[in-house]
Design a protein around this motif. Structure first.
Motif: not given
Length: 201
Positions: A1-9, A11-17, A29-30
């Motif tokens: 699901m999330n792979d189709k939506i860009p998430i800033p690096l 956020i990706k590097n600092s957060f899990t789940s 909303i995430f």
């Protein structure tokens, strides 16, 4: 699901789940947990197109107003805000709000009840004090419901979350109205305790 939506690096590097908790045609909303500290924090991330139409512009501004409103409240009223920032990436605008996680009385999405966090007498005292003080300052919460009452376990105090309505400053809810909403919640909890459905703290 999330792979189709860009998430800033960032956020990706600092957060899990990281999970998508709401999706409409225009925004997402995430939520997610920070992975670099023992003190759990939650991220509420609003992702919207960088080309804002009026509806999205109003939503964006309201989120900012809500964050500023919470910052202006006394610490014991609402969740502690750690950080608020904006990122533009991949033709999307991300508005990110990071705040401390508090123990929910009811896991609202699953309807699961955490009976060990329920102390009706203390809830009445803590939330009544918050509402009385809040209205003395000409402010309101605007949505008194069991899903919006949490426990700050560090200080052993009940607090209110979800200040979206209060930040509109519409002054539509009187102190008496909000206290009546609280009393209805407490009556329901006490009925469930009396029937054996819940056990109190």
């Amino acid at each position: 699901m999330n792979d189709k939506i860009p998430i800033p690096l960032r956020i990706k590097n600092s957060f899990t789940s990281i999970k998508l908790i709401k999706k409409t045609q225009d925004f997402f909303i995430f939520s997610g947990k920070e992975n670099k500290t023992k003190e759990l924090r939650i991220i509420k991330m609003l992702a919207i197109p960088s080309y804002l139409n009026k509806e999205m512009f109003d939503l964006f501004n309201h989120l900012l107003l809500t964050r500023n409103f919470i910052k202006g409240l006394k610490e014991e009223y609402a969740p502690k805000l750690y950080e608020y920032f904006e990122i533009e990436e991949s033709n999307m605008k991300f508005v990110v709000s990071i705040e401390k996680i508090y123990e929910e009385i009811i896991k609202y999405r699953s309807k699961e009840v955490n009976k060990y966090l329920i102390n009706p007498d203390k809830m009445r005292i803590d939330i009544t004090a918050i509402l009385t003080d809040l209205h003395s300052e000409g402010k309101e919460h605007g949505d008194i419901a069991i899903r919006n009452i949490c426990l700050d376990t560090e200080r052993d105090k009940y607090i209110l979350i979800d200040w979206n309505e209060g930040s509109k400053n519409s002054e539509t809810s009187t102190l008496e109205y909000e206290l009546e909403s609280l009393h209805q919640i407490l009556d329901s909890i006490n009925d469930k305790i009396a029937s054996g459905y819940l056990s109190s703290d």
